[in-house]
Design a protein around this motif. Sequence first.
Motif, PDB file in Angstrom:
ATOM      1  N   THR A  90      -0.653   4.684 -13.004  1.00  0.00           N
ATOM      2  CA  THR A  90      -0.957   3.494 -13.237  1.00  0.00           C
ATOM      3  C   THR A  90      -0.426   2.221 -12.375  1.00  0.00           C
ATOM      4  N   ALA A  91       0.842   2.126 -12.293  1.00  0.00           N
ATOM      5  CA  ALA A  91       1.847   1.667 -11.592  1.00  0.00           C
ATOM      6  C   ALA A  91       1.264   1.682 -10.246  1.00  0.00           C
ATOM      7  N   GLY A  92       0.973   2.939  -9.475  1.00  0.00           N
ATOM      8  CA  GLY A  92       0.514   3.339  -8.197  1.00  0.00           C
ATOM      9  C   GLY A  92      -0.704   2.337  -7.947  1.00  0.00           C
ATOM     10  N   LEU A  93      -1.691   2.266  -8.914  1.00  0.00           N
ATOM     11  CA  LEU A  93      -2.716   1.496  -8.720  1.00  0.00           C
ATOM     12  C   LEU A  93      -2.912   0.062  -8.939  1.00  0.00           C
ATOM     13  N   ILE A  94      -2.056  -0.319  -9.844  1.00  0.00           N
ATOM     14  CA  ILE A  94      -1.758  -1.762  -9.935  1.00  0.00           C
ATOM     15  C   ILE A  94      -0.851  -2.663  -9.189  1.00  0.00           C
TER      16      ILE A  94
ATOM     17  N   ILE B  20       1.401   9.212  -5.999  1.00  0.00           N
ATOM     18  CA  ILE B  20       1.451  10.603  -5.689  1.00  0.00           C
ATOM     19  C   ILE B  20       2.626  11.098  -6.513  1.00  0.00           C
ATOM     20  N   ALA B  21       3.676  10.251  -6.589  1.00  0.00           N
ATOM     21  CA  ALA B  21       4.815  10.870  -7.679  1.00  0.00           C
ATOM     22  C   ALA B  21       4.126  11.095  -9.035  1.00  0.00           C
ATOM     23  N   GLY B  22       3.235  10.185  -9.589  1.00  0.00           N
ATOM     24  CA  GLY B  22       2.837  10.298 -10.973  1.00  0.00           C
ATOM     25  C   GLY B  22       1.926  11.449 -10.922  1.00  0.00           C
ATOM     26  N   LEU B  23       0.975  11.742  -9.843  1.00  0.00           N
ATOM     27  CA  LEU B  23       0.206  12.815  -9.820  1.00  0.00           C
ATOM     28  C   LEU B  23       0.875  14.262  -9.751  1.00  0.00           C
ATOM     29  N   LEU B  24       1.745  14.312  -9.123  1.00  0.00           N
ATOM     30  CA  LEU B  24       2.707  15.522  -8.971  1.00  0.00           C
ATOM     31  C   LEU B  24       3.520  15.605 -10.518  1.00  0.00           C
TER      32      LEU B  24
ATOM     33  N   ILE C  44       0.746  -1.293  -0.002  1.00  0.00           N
ATOM     34  CA  ILE C  44      -0.098   0.080  -0.113  1.00  0.00           C
ATOM     35  C   ILE C  44       1.208   1.303  -0.028  1.00  0.00           C
ATOM     36  N   ALA C  45       1.995   1.101   0.953  1.00  0.00           N
ATOM     37  CA  ALA C  45       2.902   2.298   0.960  1.00  0.00           C
ATOM     38  C   ALA C  45       3.657   2.657  -0.466  1.00  0.00           C
ATOM     39  N   VAL C  46       3.998   1.562  -1.194  1.00  0.00           N
ATOM     40  CA  VAL C  46       4.697   1.700  -2.614  1.00  0.00           C
ATOM     41  C   VAL C  46       3.798   2.139  -3.336  1.00  0.00           C
ATOM     42  N   GLY C  47       2.712   1.728  -3.447  1.00  0.00           N
ATOM     43  CA  GLY C  47       1.405   2.310  -4.491  1.00  0.00           C
ATOM     44  C   GLY C  47       1.033   3.673  -4.253  1.00  0.00           C
ATOM     45  N   LEU C  48       0.964   4.020  -2.820  1.00  0.00           N
ATOM     46  CA  LEU C  48       0.647   5.462  -2.640  1.00  0.00           C
ATOM     47  C   LEU C  48       1.752   6.164  -3.076  1.00  0.00           C
ATOM     48  N   LEU C  49       3.062   6.031  -2.980  1.00  0.00           N
ATOM     49  CA  LEU C  49       3.901   6.840  -3.190  1.00  0.00           C
ATOM     50  C   LEU C  49       4.158   6.905  -4.905  1.00  0.00           C
ATOM     51  N   LEU C  50       3.953   5.760  -5.496  1.00  0.00           N
ATOM     52  CA  LEU C  50       3.975   5.750  -6.943  1.00  0.00           C
ATOM     53  C   LEU C  50       2.870   6.747  -7.342  1.00  0.00           C
TER      54      LEU C  50
ATOM     55  N   GLY D 222       4.021  17.901 -22.338  1.00  0.00           N
ATOM     56  CA  GLY D 222       3.444  16.704 -22.672  1.00  0.00           C
ATOM     57  C   GLY D 222       4.433  15.717 -21.776  1.00  0.00           C
ATOM     58  N   MET D 223       5.601  16.203 -21.410  1.00  0.00           N
ATOM     59  CA  MET D 223       6.577  15.292 -21.010  1.00  0.00           C
ATOM     60  C   MET D 223       6.087  14.619 -19.561  1.00  0.00           C
ATOM     61  N   GLY D 224       5.276  15.539 -18.933  1.00  0.00           N
ATOM     62  CA  GLY D 224       4.866  15.151 -17.661  1.00  0.00           C
ATOM     63  C   GLY D 224       3.997  14.042 -17.746  1.00  0.00           C
ATOM     64  N   LEU D 225       2.957  14.055 -18.792  1.00  0.00           N
ATOM     65  CA  LEU D 225       2.000  13.182 -19.160  1.00  0.00           C
ATOM     66  C   LEU D 225       2.780  11.669 -19.530  1.00  0.00           C
ATOM     67  N   ILE D 226       3.989  11.805 -20.182  1.00  0.00           N
ATOM     68  CA  ILE D 226       4.611  10.642 -20.610  1.00  0.00           C
ATOM     69  C   ILE D 226       5.145   9.863 -19.269  1.00  0.00           C
ATOM     70  N   PHE D 227       5.786  10.637 -18.311  1.00  0.00           N
ATOM     71  CA  PHE D 227       6.136   9.840 -17.131  1.00  0.00           C
ATOM     72  C   PHE D 227       5.208   9.820 -15.961  1.00  0.00           C
ATOM     73  N   GLY D 228       4.136  10.781 -15.846  1.00  0.00           N
ATOM     74  CA  GLY D 228       3.119  10.792 -14.843  1.00  0.00           C
ATOM     75  C   GLY D 228       2.178   9.688 -15.103  1.00  0.00           C
TER      76      GLY D 228
END
Length: 119
Positions: free
Chosen positions: A59-63, A34-38, A26-32, A48-54
């Motif tokens: 998705t990784a944070g959810l899966i 939040i990082a993707g959101l930021l 849960i902690a790893v998923g939450l960190l991923l 568009g570079m932020g969308l490519i990495f974010g």
Amino acid sequence: MEAKKAAVSAGSRRTFDSAYGFSFSIAVGLLLFIAGLLISLTLGGTGGMGLIFGIPLLTAGLILPLFMMRDLFKTSEIQEPCPNCGHTIKTSDATLQLRCPGCQKVIDVREEKLFLAQP
């Protein structure tokens, strides 16, 4: 005397069991997430570079937590004879206690084995 103290202290260490695994995933998923959101919100404006990495981080944070906890969701079926009468009992390992259909005794289920319940 010293050997007993060393054995006790070595045996009392905590292991990475299912409760820690659940919290860790849960902690790893939450960190991923939040990082993707930021990254998506700060760098995803015009370039568009932020969308490519974010988006992949979101998705990784959810899966990833579901993938890491896949062993916690499985149950196995137990089919063993009653320890009292020998009648075949079929149940899952999620069951804690049941009553034998043959002799009506209360049976405990522990570690995928059947034990006669103590009165």
